[in-house]
Scaffold this active site. Structure first.
Site, PDB file in Angstrom:
ATOM      1  N   CYS A  87      44.668  38.366  39.400  1.00 55.98           N
ATOM      2  CA  CYS A  87      43.332  38.399  38.793  1.00 55.98           C
ATOM      3  C   CYS A  87      43.140  39.524  37.779  1.00 55.98           C
ATOM      4  O   CYS A  87      42.326  39.383  36.864  1.00 55.98           O
ATOM      5  CB  CYS A  87      42.264  38.481  39.873  1.00 55.98           C
ATOM      6  N   CYS A 116      41.769  44.424  40.542  1.00 56.81           N
ATOM      7  CA  CYS A 116      40.930  43.318  41.026  1.00 56.81           C
ATOM      8  C   CYS A 116      40.071  43.822  42.188  1.00 56.81           C
ATOM      9  O   CYS A 116      40.367  44.871  42.752  1.00 56.81           O
ATOM     10  CB  CYS A 116      41.815  42.159  41.471  1.00 56.81           C
ATOM     11  N   CYS A 142      46.812  40.872  45.805  1.00 54.40           N
ATOM     12  CA  CYS A 142      47.669  39.742  46.191  1.00 54.40           C
ATOM     13  C   CYS A 142      48.330  39.192  44.928  1.00 54.40           C
ATOM     14  O   CYS A 142      48.001  39.641  43.822  1.00 54.40           O
ATOM     15  CB  CYS A 142      46.838  38.680  46.931  1.00 54.40           C
ATOM     16  N   CYS A 191      37.254  39.991  48.852  1.00 54.34           N
ATOM     17  CA  CYS A 191      38.112  38.849  48.545  1.00 54.34           C
ATOM     18  C   CYS A 191      38.825  38.336  49.795  1.00 54.34           C
ATOM     19  O   CYS A 191      39.576  39.078  50.452  1.00 54.34           O
ATOM     20  CB  CYS A 191      39.141  39.228  47.482  1.00 54.34           C
ATOM     21  N   LYS A 214      41.629  24.928  38.168  1.00 57.14           N
ATOM     22  CA  LYS A 214      40.856  25.675  37.170  1.00 57.14           C
ATOM     23  C   LYS A 214      41.489  25.589  35.783  1.00 57.14           C
ATOM     24  O   LYS A 214      42.698  25.333  35.642  1.00 57.14           O
ATOM     25  CB  LYS A 214      40.724  27.133  37.595  1.00 57.14           C
ATOM     26  N   ARG A 219      29.182  34.516  40.325  1.00 63.23           N
ATOM     27  CA  ARG A 219      29.826  34.876  39.053  1.00 63.23           C
ATOM     28  C   ARG A 219      29.064  34.232  37.904  1.00 63.23           C
ATOM     29  O   ARG A 219      28.762  33.043  37.944  1.00 63.23           O
ATOM     30  CB  ARG A 219      31.267  34.363  39.083  1.00 63.23           C
ATOM     31  N   LYS A 268      41.349  27.617  31.792  1.00 63.99           N
ATOM     32  CA  LYS A 268      40.880  28.858  31.156  1.00 63.99           C
ATOM     33  C   LYS A 268      41.158  28.864  29.659  1.00 63.99           C
ATOM     34  O   LYS A 268      42.251  28.492  29.239  1.00 63.99           O
ATOM     35  CB  LYS A 268      41.559  30.056  31.824  1.00 63.99           C
ATOM     36  N   ARG A 287      36.467  27.551  32.813  1.00 69.71           N
ATOM     37  CA  ARG A 287      35.765  28.786  33.221  1.00 69.71           C
ATOM     38  C   ARG A 287      35.172  29.511  31.998  1.00 69.71           C
ATOM     39  O   ARG A 287      35.184  28.983  30.897  1.00 69.71           O
ATOM     40  CB  ARG A 287      36.754  29.710  33.940  1.00 69.71           C
TER      41      ARG A 287
HETATM   42 FE1  SRM Z   1      40.810  35.445  40.143  1.00 69.16          FE
HETATM   43  C1  SRM Z   1      40.890  33.613  43.046  1.00 69.16           C
HETATM   44  C2  SRM Z   1      38.515  37.422  41.365  1.00 69.16           C
HETATM   45  C3  SRM Z   1      40.363  36.568  37.057  1.00 69.16           C
HETATM   46  C4  SRM Z   1      43.878  34.084  39.231  1.00 69.16           C
HETATM   47  N1  SRM Z   1      39.819  35.446  41.903  1.00 69.16           N
HETATM   48  C5  SRM Z   1      39.951  34.595  42.946  1.00 69.16           C
HETATM   49  C6  SRM Z   1      38.852  34.853  43.989  1.00 69.16           C
HETATM   50  C7  SRM Z   1      37.684  34.000  43.648  1.00 69.16           C
HETATM   51  C8  SRM Z   1      39.289  34.707  45.459  1.00 69.16           C
HETATM   52  C9  SRM Z   1      39.079  33.391  46.126  1.00 69.16           C
HETATM   53  O1  SRM Z   1      39.468  32.342  45.584  1.00 69.16           O
HETATM   54  O2  SRM Z   1      38.546  33.402  47.242  1.00 69.16           O
HETATM   55  C10 SRM Z   1      38.570  36.358  43.676  1.00 69.16           C
HETATM   56  C11 SRM Z   1      37.193  36.878  44.065  1.00 69.16           C
HETATM   57  C12 SRM Z   1      37.296  38.311  44.508  1.00 69.16           C
HETATM   58  C13 SRM Z   1      35.996  38.986  44.707  1.00 69.16           C
HETATM   59  O3  SRM Z   1      35.709  39.390  45.845  1.00 69.16           O
HETATM   60  O4  SRM Z   1      35.241  39.154  43.756  1.00 69.16           O
HETATM   61  C14 SRM Z   1      38.965  36.432  42.218  1.00 69.16           C
HETATM   62  N2  SRM Z   1      39.566  36.644  39.356  1.00 69.16           N
HETATM   63  C15 SRM Z   1      38.735  37.471  40.022  1.00 69.16           C
HETATM   64  C16 SRM Z   1      38.111  38.499  39.100  1.00 69.16           C
HETATM   65  C17 SRM Z   1      36.699  38.907  39.497  1.00 69.16           C
HETATM   66  C18 SRM Z   1      39.055  39.705  39.054  1.00 69.16           C
HETATM   67  C19 SRM Z   1      38.612  40.931  38.326  1.00 69.16           C
HETATM   68  O5  SRM Z   1      39.188  41.982  38.632  1.00 69.16           O
HETATM   69  O6  SRM Z   1      37.772  40.896  37.445  1.00 69.16           O
HETATM   70  C20 SRM Z   1      38.230  37.747  37.763  1.00 69.16           C
HETATM   71  C21 SRM Z   1      37.053  36.842  37.478  1.00 69.16           C
HETATM   72  C22 SRM Z   1      37.154  36.290  36.089  1.00 69.16           C
HETATM   73  C23 SRM Z   1      35.962  35.481  35.637  1.00 69.16           C
HETATM   74  O7  SRM Z   1      34.931  36.061  35.276  1.00 69.16           O
HETATM   75  O8  SRM Z   1      36.081  34.249  35.596  1.00 69.16           O
HETATM   76  C24 SRM Z   1      39.468  36.908  38.039  1.00 69.16           C
HETATM   77  N3  SRM Z   1      41.892  35.263  38.436  1.00 69.16           N
HETATM   78  C25 SRM Z   1      41.572  35.941  37.284  1.00 69.16           C
HETATM   79  C26 SRM Z   1      42.692  35.941  36.389  1.00 69.16           C
HETATM   80  C27 SRM Z   1      42.762  36.654  35.038  1.00 69.16           C
HETATM   81  C28 SRM Z   1      42.254  35.807  33.919  1.00 69.16           C
HETATM   82  O9  SRM Z   1      41.777  34.700  34.117  1.00 69.16           O
HETATM   83  O10 SRM Z   1      42.337  36.289  32.779  1.00 69.16           O
HETATM   84  C29 SRM Z   1      43.711  35.240  37.013  1.00 69.16           C
HETATM   85  C30 SRM Z   1      45.150  35.044  36.492  1.00 69.16           C
HETATM   86  C31 SRM Z   1      45.228  34.065  35.377  1.00 69.16           C
HETATM   87  C32 SRM Z   1      45.349  32.669  35.928  1.00 69.16           C
HETATM   88  O11 SRM Z   1      44.334  32.035  36.144  1.00 69.16           O
HETATM   89  O12 SRM Z   1      46.485  32.240  36.157  1.00 69.16           O
HETATM   90  C33 SRM Z   1      43.184  34.810  38.294  1.00 69.16           C
HETATM   91  N4  SRM Z   1      42.136  34.027  40.981  1.00 69.16           N
HETATM   92  C34 SRM Z   1      43.349  33.677  40.457  1.00 69.16           C
HETATM   93  C35 SRM Z   1      44.019  32.811  41.380  1.00 69.16           C
HETATM   94  C36 SRM Z   1      45.420  32.167  41.196  1.00 69.16           C
HETATM   95  C37 SRM Z   1      45.332  30.884  40.481  1.00 69.16           C
HETATM   96  C38 SRM Z   1      46.640  30.173  40.434  1.00 69.16           C
HETATM   97  O13 SRM Z   1      46.932  29.518  39.432  1.00 69.16           O
HETATM   98  O14 SRM Z   1      47.405  30.233  41.388  1.00 69.16           O
HETATM   99  C39 SRM Z   1      43.153  32.683  42.492  1.00 69.16           C
HETATM  100  C40 SRM Z   1      43.413  31.854  43.768  1.00 69.16           C
HETATM  101  C41 SRM Z   1      43.095  30.426  43.601  1.00 69.16           C
HETATM  102  O15 SRM Z   1      42.577  29.959  42.587  1.00 69.16           O
HETATM  103  O16 SRM Z   1      43.411  29.711  44.552  1.00 69.16           O
HETATM  104  C42 SRM Z   1      41.997  33.461  42.210  1.00 69.16           C
HETATM  105 FE1  SF4 Z   2      41.620  38.551  45.482  1.00 70.13          FE
HETATM  106 FE2  SF4 Z   2      44.178  38.376  44.939  1.00 70.13          FE
HETATM  107 FE3  SF4 Z   2      42.416  37.959  43.005  1.00 70.13          FE
HETATM  108 FE4  SF4 Z   2      42.755  40.377  43.941  1.00 70.13          FE
HETATM  109  S1  SF4 Z   2      44.314  39.160  42.871  1.00 70.13           S
HETATM  110  S2  SF4 Z   2      40.786  39.386  43.611  1.00 70.13           S
HETATM  111  S3  SF4 Z   2      43.198  40.050  46.061  1.00 70.13           S
HETATM  112  S4  SF4 Z   2      42.670  36.696  44.779  1.00 70.13           S
END
Ligand code: SRM
Ligand code: SF4
Length: 563
Positions: free
Chosen positions: A478, A429, A474, A435, A208, A71, A210, A140
């Site tokens: 994201c 997502c 899930c 993922c 993390k 990323r 943000k 991030r």
């Molecule tokens: Fe996310 C984890 C993809 C934005 C909340 N996110 C992941 C992971 C890395 C899975 C992992 O930990 O193994 C995913 C990778 C999937 C893949 O195969 O690419 C993933 N997140 C993404 C992206 C690519 C989704 C997308 O459709 O674009 C976004 C990358 C953003 C970036 O460039 O940095 C992405 N993730 C978000 C957002 C939205 C935002 O930030 O505006 C959220 C919700 C906001 C938040 O942070 O609360 C988000 N991602 C999570 C979480 C839950 C965190 C939590 O507080 O519980 C996880 C799981 C974790 O961290 O354990 C996670």
């Molecule tokens: Fe993976 Fe869940 Fe984030 Fe989708 S919402 S990319 S399934 S961690």
């Protein structure tokens, strides 16, 4: 901080404490061609370097095929054409020939095998792009409005976003040493032996962090879902300051009521010269008070939830040495992107392009990747990635407009009528197959689901209506599904929760409407609701507002963010 002697720290805390450089044994594993993956602990360190170890879940029944997702960190999503050309080459050479625009304005490369990992990282850094702290327990990618025509303040705010992105970077020498120099860290070196990050300390953040900047009335960055948000207050191109918002976040776990999405609180107003100090104060409040025993309760949002806004404001004021003024009035009215050709304030043009689920690729009939490459090569257009996973070609000389339109048309990419209103505001997502946390499909099924919902809208006479639909595989959130008018959240293979009631300004959380709906049943679940919407709609009311007004009547709606 929590004394380790009395409380059992999360495992990640223990390994960070033992490896403050975050180097682990990454360099050794990277150099060993016999090994196709990193250890569990090293895969946690990899995240701080912008890398996720994944496996192809389509192939799991046969064997685990390890691969890597990388990323990038691109503050405000801005990429000059020379850098885009390099990234396009990397996608073709080392990844799965796609570039995935993320919901935080970054790019992700998927499907990189271990033998290509070092070369990919070197190529990204050679293009003067970093992946440092794109993931991990650190700040991030900093989001900022990407649409040049929305406000004169866009460029001014972008400067602050870039400034913070740099100010909040961790300083470990390991990143440069491993990925740019291609060497192990010398642990005997005095600087390395005693390395402690000056901002983050030895164990970084509990989780993390943000940051996003928004310029009212457009909430394109979904500012209330961030740990730390800045709402620009100004007139014309004059920036008076920012309303600080803090404590947003969406991640939750199914069946764990102690985890929940939360929208940020409005803390107060301050003038721009304090931006760095305010950011560092909020970040260090997270560092010092976040829960280091339970990663599911470790985000800044739980500090605000547990200790309250008054406590938080006083703590940040103490650290900055200023008093916040009362928040200045601001009003968000919309989210999303502008599509098609528009004029910028400076007389140049920009083109907003819809990118289905954020994936830049070539198909038989729609060769977006090749078209963008040609445009970047010939016209040196700047690219801007939007928080809704779309793309803007910015700073175009109006004389080149027709030639760019023609290149896109020759590659099957329209600039007018780019997909329905429904598609253009949708997000998904990545979920399967990359993922590791996905419980259900998302990116691969949303286009088909949208096609079926378009059919339903046609049937009930709502085709000209915009409804914001977001899907995730899930509950981690994201693609920010909990802010959508309709959110689909994966619960199990082919089964989704349906959430209803987000609003156009993205200031209100939606609510769970139905559990365990199969993909093929989604349209039947929505039909009675949309038919009722047609009958009972109040004027030009949007579907999300109708759901909040009518469906939530029995239970009072969750509080909206101060709008
Ligand atoms: Fe996310 C984890 C993809 C934005 C909340 N996110 C992941 C992971 C890395 C899975 C992992 O930990 O193994 C995913 C990778 C999937 C893949 O195969 O690419 C993933 N997140 C993404 C992206 C690519 C989704 C997308 O459709 O674009 C976004 C990358 C953003 C970036 O460039 O940095 C992405 N993730 C978000 C957002 C939205 C935002 O930030 O505006 C959220 C919700 C906001 C938040 O942070 O609360 C988000 N991602 C999570 C979480 C839950 C965190 C939590 O507080 O519980 C996880 C799981 C974790 O961290 O354990 C996670
Ligand atoms: Fe993976 Fe869940 Fe984030 Fe989708 S919402 S990319 S399934 S961690």
């Amino acid at each position: 901080m929590i004394p380790a002697t009395t409380i059992k720290l999360a495992h990640n805390e223990v390994i960070k404490d033992a490896n403050p450089t975050l180097a682990g044994t990454l360099a050794q594993t990277l150099a060993n061609p016999e090994i196709d993956r990193f250890s569990e602990d090293d895969s946690q360190f990899l995240k701080f370097h912008g890398i996720y170890q994944q496996d192809d879940r389509d192939k799991r029944k046969v064997a685990k095929h390890y691969m890597f997702m990388i990323r990038t960190r691109l503050p405000g999503g801005v990429i000059p054409s020379e850098q885009y050309i390099a990234l396009d080459d990397i996608a073709s050479k080392y990844a799965n020939n796609t570039l995935r625009i993320t919901s935080r304005q970054g790019f992700q490369f998927h499907g990189i095998v271990k033998s290509g990992l070092g070369k990919t990282m070197r190529a990204i850094n050679d293009a003067l792009i970093t992946t440092l702290a794109a993931c991990g327990d650190v700040n991030r990618n900093v989001m900022a409005p990407s649409t040049p025509a929305t406000s004169c303040l866009v460029e001014r705010v972008l400067q602050d976003a870039r400034k913070l992105s740099t100010a909040l970077l961790p300083l470990t020498p390991a990143y440069h040493q491993i990925w740019v120099e291609g060497q192990e860290l010398n642990l005997e070196d005095e600087k390395v032996k005693d390395f402690v990050d000056p901002l983050y300390g030895k164990t970084y953040l509990p989780r993390k962090f943000k940051v996003a900047f928004a310029i009212p009335p457009l909430n394109d960055v979904d500012v209330f879902t961030n740990c730390l948000g800045f709402v620009a207050i100004g007139e014309g191109d004059r920036l008076d300051g920012y309303n600080l918002v803090a404590g947003g976040g969406l991640g939750m776990s199914h069946g764990n009521a102690e985890t929940f999405p939360r929208i940020a609180d409005v803390i107060g107003f301050f003038t721009p010269e304090h931006i760095e100090a305010v950011s560092k104060a909020v970040l260090t409040v997270h560092r010092d008070f976040g829960d280091r025993t339970n990663r599911k309760h470790a985000r800044l949002k739980y500090v605000l939830e547990d200790r309250g806004v008054e406590w938080f404001r006083a703590e940040v004021e103490k650290r900055v040495g200023i008093k916040f003024e009362a928040a200045r009035p601001h009003k968000f009215t919309k989210q999303g992107d502008l599509f098609g050709w528009h004029r910028q304030f400076d007389g140049k043009d920009f083109l907003g392009l819809y990118v289905e689920t954020g994936r830049i690729k070539d198909t038989e009939t729609h060769k977006l990747k090749s078209a963008l490459r040609k445009i970047a090569d010939q016209f040196h257009a700047e690219l801007r990635l939007t928080p809704s996973q779309n793309l803007i070609l910015a700073n175009i000389d109006p004389a080149n407009r027709d030639a760019i339109t023609k290149i896109l048309a020759d590659h099957g990419v329209a600039v007018e009528n780019q997909g329905s209103l429904l598609r253009r505001t949708s997000m998904a997502c990545p979920a399967l197959p990359t993922c590791g946390l996905a419980l259900a499909e998302s990116e691969r099924v949303l286009p088909d689901i949208l096609g079926r919902i378009e059919g339903l809208l046609d049937e009930v006479g709502l085709m000209e209506n915009e409804i914001v639909i977001r899907m995730t595989g899930c509950p981690n959130g994201c693609a920010r599904p909990y802010m959508a008018e309709i959110g689909f959240v994966g619960k199990a293979p082919n089964k989704y929760q349906i959430y209803l009631g987000g609003n156009e300004a993205s200031t209100r959380l939606n609510r769970l409407y139905k559990e365990g709906v199969k993909n093929e049943e989604i349209v039947n679940e929505l039909r009675p609701l949309l038919s009722r919407f047609v009958q009972e709609r109040d004027g030009a009311e949007r579907f999300g507002d109708f759901c909040a007004r009518v469906l939530w009547a029995e239970q009072p709606p969750a509080p909206a963010a101060t709008n």
